[in-house]
Design a protein around this motif. Structure first.
Motif, PDB file in Angstrom:
ATOM      1  N   ASP A 119       0.876  -1.093  -0.007  1.00 14.08           N
ATOM      2  CA  ASP A 119       0.160  -0.001   0.015  1.00 14.08           C
ATOM      3  C   ASP A 119       0.840   1.195  -0.080  1.00 14.08           C
ATOM      4  N   ALA A 120       1.638   1.279   0.794  1.00 17.36           N
ATOM      5  CA  ALA A 120       2.757   2.501   1.100  1.00 17.36           C
ATOM      6  C   ALA A 120       3.625   2.450  -0.285  1.00 17.36           C
ATOM      7  N   LEU A 121       3.916   1.627  -0.906  1.00 15.66           N
ATOM      8  CA  LEU A 121       4.847   1.732  -1.945  1.00 15.66           C
ATOM      9  C   LEU A 121       4.073   2.471  -3.076  1.00 15.66           C
ATOM     10  N   VAL A 122       2.676   1.879  -3.389  1.00 15.59           N
ATOM     11  CA  VAL A 122       1.784   2.181  -4.414  1.00 15.59           C
ATOM     12  C   VAL A 122       1.393   3.676  -4.411  1.00 15.59           C
ATOM     13  N   ILE A 123       1.275   4.200  -2.987  1.00 16.04           N
ATOM     14  CA  ILE A 123       0.636   5.257  -2.814  1.00 16.04           C
ATOM     15  C   ILE A 123       1.982   6.373  -3.054  1.00 16.04           C
ATOM     16  N   VAL A 124       3.077   6.029  -2.624  1.00 16.88           N
ATOM     17  CA  VAL A 124       4.317   6.893  -2.908  1.00 16.88           C
ATOM     18  C   VAL A 124       4.731   6.937  -4.270  1.00 16.88           C
ATOM     19  N   ALA A 125       4.537   5.879  -5.031  1.00 15.94           N
ATOM     20  CA  ALA A 125       4.711   5.910  -6.271  1.00 15.94           C
ATOM     21  C   ALA A 125       3.911   6.737  -7.333  1.00 15.94           C
TER      22      ALA A 125
ATOM     23  N   GLY B 165     -17.406   5.341  12.918  1.00 16.68           N
ATOM     24  CA  GLY B 165     -16.851   3.900  13.273  1.00 16.68           C
ATOM     25  C   GLY B 165     -16.776   3.005  12.035  1.00 16.68           C
ATOM     26  N   VAL B 166     -16.614   3.862  11.113  1.00 16.76           N
ATOM     27  CA  VAL B 166     -16.711   3.034   9.771  1.00 16.76           C
ATOM     28  C   VAL B 166     -14.848   2.898   9.215  1.00 16.76           C
ATOM     29  N   HIS B 167     -14.604   1.612   9.372  1.00 18.11           N
ATOM     30  CA  HIS B 167     -13.137   1.411   8.721  1.00 18.11           C
ATOM     31  C   HIS B 167     -12.920   1.769   7.473  1.00 18.11           C
ATOM     32  N   GLN B 168     -11.880   2.835   7.130  1.00 21.84           N
ATOM     33  CA  GLN B 168     -11.489   3.291   5.914  1.00 21.84           C
ATOM     34  C   GLN B 168     -10.113   2.890   5.725  1.00 21.84           C
ATOM     35  N   GLY B 169      -9.734   2.078   4.530  1.00 21.66           N
ATOM     36  CA  GLY B 169      -8.466   1.963   4.326  1.00 21.66           C
ATOM     37  C   GLY B 169      -7.969   2.400   3.068  1.00 21.66           C
ATOM     38  N   THR B 170      -6.873   2.035   2.544  1.00 28.52           N
ATOM     39  CA  THR B 170      -6.140   2.245   1.525  1.00 28.52           C
ATOM     40  C   THR B 170      -7.063   2.175   0.163  1.00 28.52           C
ATOM     41  N   PRO B 171      -7.697   0.892   0.019  1.00 35.96           N
ATOM     42  CA  PRO B 171      -8.450   0.832  -1.180  1.00 35.96           C
ATOM     43  C   PRO B 171      -9.470   2.062  -1.598  1.00 35.96           C
ATOM     44  N   THR B 172     -10.133   2.703  -0.720  1.00 33.75           N
ATOM     45  CA  THR B 172     -10.958   3.811  -0.874  1.00 33.75           C
ATOM     46  C   THR B 172      -9.961   5.042  -1.460  1.00 33.75           C
ATOM     47  N   LEU B 173      -9.034   5.157  -0.783  1.00 34.93           N
ATOM     48  CA  LEU B 173      -8.078   6.115  -1.135  1.00 34.93           C
ATOM     49  C   LEU B 173      -7.744   6.148  -2.687  1.00 34.93           C
ATOM     50  N   LEU B 174      -7.313   4.848  -2.934  1.00 38.13           N
ATOM     51  CA  LEU B 174      -6.729   4.309  -4.290  1.00 38.13           C
ATOM     52  C   LEU B 174      -7.920   4.874  -5.308  1.00 38.13           C
ATOM     53  N   LEU B 175      -9.178   4.177  -4.876  1.00 35.62           N
ATOM     54  CA  LEU B 175     -10.175   4.551  -5.831  1.00 35.62           C
ATOM     55  C   LEU B 175     -10.520   5.860  -6.064  1.00 35.62           C
ATOM     56  N   ALA B 176     -10.347   6.777  -4.955  1.00 33.81           N
ATOM     57  CA  ALA B 176     -10.437   8.160  -5.251  1.00 33.81           C
ATOM     58  C   ALA B 176      -9.373   8.888  -6.121  1.00 33.81           C
TER      59      ALA B 176
END
Length: 174
Positions: A6-12, A121-132
């Motif tokens: 996740d971190a590598l994809v976001i940084v790239a 209380g909704v769990h939000q993760g990297t997939p949501t950020l990547l979709l946006a």
């Protein structure tokens, strides 16, 4: 995806976006402008944590809001990108200070959405950020492709050999 991936994809992706945003870049309407957003969508949808199963309705509403914000950022970014045609017929673009403002507002809204999700209380993760982020890049690239085609004609590119020579279009001010 794992935390490291996740971190590598976001940084790239962020490095790619910042590099392209801060310097003039040739805009080619014939290239595969949808490829990077498609890869981001694929990576995010592989993760089963896109929608929080315990808060299904809230998670879907937050995801829709993230996608709308991502699309709005992409549209604003495309609109604030200065484009011009060089004498050889190539189209170039460079983001402006307005683009940075669009990003700042977009990030602030995303932080607000993340905070709202945390309160609910909704769990939000990297997939949501990547979709946006995919929505942002897809909308921006699509709008810029339309703008390039309006500057160069339906076939794109410069004049053909022996064809009419066009003067460079004046630079847009945003």
């Amino acid at each position: 995806m794992t935390g490291l991936v996740d971190a590598l994809v976001i940084v790239a992706v962020v490095a790619l976006v910042i590099t392209r945003q801060t310097r003039p870049q040739r805009i080619d309407s014939a290239r595969r402008w949808w490829l990077i957003p498609a890869v981001l969508v694929f990576l995010s949808l592989r993760d089963p944590g896109v929608i929080d199963a315990r808060h299904h309705t809230e998670a879907v509403l937050l995801l829709i809001a993230e996608l709308l914000v991502g699309g709005a950022i992409g549209a604003g970014w495309a609109r604030t990108t200065r484009t011009w045609v060089e004498p050889d017929g190539s189209v170039w673009g460079k983001s402006t200070k307005g683009s940075l403002g669009v990003w700042a507002v977009g990030i602030a809204v995303r932080v607000g959405l993340f905070g709202l999700g945390a309160v609910l209380g909704v769990h939000q993760g990297t997939p949501t950020l990547l979709l946006a982020l995919a929505a942002t890049l897809l909308v921006r690239a699509g709008i810029l492709t339309i703008r390039v085609r309006s500057l160069t004609g339906p076939r794109g590119g410069g004049p053909a050999y022996g064809g009419e020579v066009h003067r460079a279009a004046r630079k847009e001010r945003v």
